[in-house]
Design a protein around this motif. Structure first.
Motif, short mmCIF file in Angstrom:
data_model
loop_
_atom_site.label_atom_id
_atom_site.label_comp_id
_atom_site.label_asym_id
_atom_site.label_seq_id
_atom_site.Cartn_x
_atom_site.Cartn_y
_atom_site.Cartn_z
N CYS A 1 0.85 -1.19 0.00
CA CYS A 1 0.00 0.00 0.00
C CYS A 1 0.89 1.24 0.00
CB CYS A 1 -0.90 0.02 1.23
SG CYS A 1 -1.98 1.46 1.32
N SER B 1 -3.90 0.42 -2.74
CA SER B 1 -3.55 -0.85 -2.13
C SER B 1 -3.54 -1.94 -3.19
CB SER B 1 -4.56 -1.18 -1.03
OG SER B 1 -4.29 -2.44 -0.47
N PHE C 1 0.43 -2.78 4.32
CA PHE C 1 -0.85 -2.80 3.61
C PHE C 1 -1.78 -1.76 4.22
CE2 PHE C 1 -3.28 -5.20 6.80
CZ PHE C 1 -2.28 -5.85 7.50
N CYS C 2 -2.94 -1.57 3.59
CA CYS C 2 -3.95 -0.63 4.07
C CYS C 2 -5.30 -1.33 4.15
CB CYS C 2 -4.09 0.58 3.12
SG CYS C 2 -2.65 1.66 3.09
#
Length: 130
Positions: free
Chosen positions: A33, A52, A103-104
């Motif tokens: 992300c 992402s 990551f998101c």
């Protein structure tokens, strides 16, 4: 480690456009992300947009304040993240930062929440005059 270098900031009049770029080096494959943030004078840093790519497909997130005006994209082959900013307003004036995260996830005040490792660029100034 991931190194991030932003460019593309500048001064424009309200209604104008700018495109920010962020080149990633090091081990960018370790992040899934990437996002843009900004900090205006006297204010806290806020998320602007994120993209992402946890499994090869992309999901984009935008703060409400920039929806419909800004567009985030990336060129994976060039390890470059972009932020196309249109219809700029004086309230968009800020230092803009590129960031990379493990990551998101969706949610939060900005529409996304970063999770895991955080890497930051040095920032690029955007000034919008009325």
């Amino acid at each position: 480690q991931v190194q991030l270098v932003e460019s593309g900031g500048g001064s424009v009049q309200a209604g104008g456009s700018l495109r920010l770029s962020c080149v990633a080096s090091g081990h960018p494959y370790s992040v899934r992300c990437m996002g843009w943030y900004r900090r205006a004078p006297g204010k806290q840093r806020e998320g602007v947009a994120a993209i992402s790519t946890p499994d090869g497909t992309s999901t984009t997130y935008y703060a409400n304040s920039v929806k419909g005006r800004f567009a985030i994209s990336q060129d994976i082959a060039k390890n470059t993240l972009y932020l196309q900013m249109n219809s700029l307003k004086p309230e968009d004036t800020a230092m803009y930062y590129c960031a990379a995260h493990a990551f998101c996830i969706p949610g939060g005040a900005w529409g996304f929440k970063p999770v895991g490792a955080n890497y930051w660029g040095q920032g690029t100034q955007v000034t919008v005059s009325s």
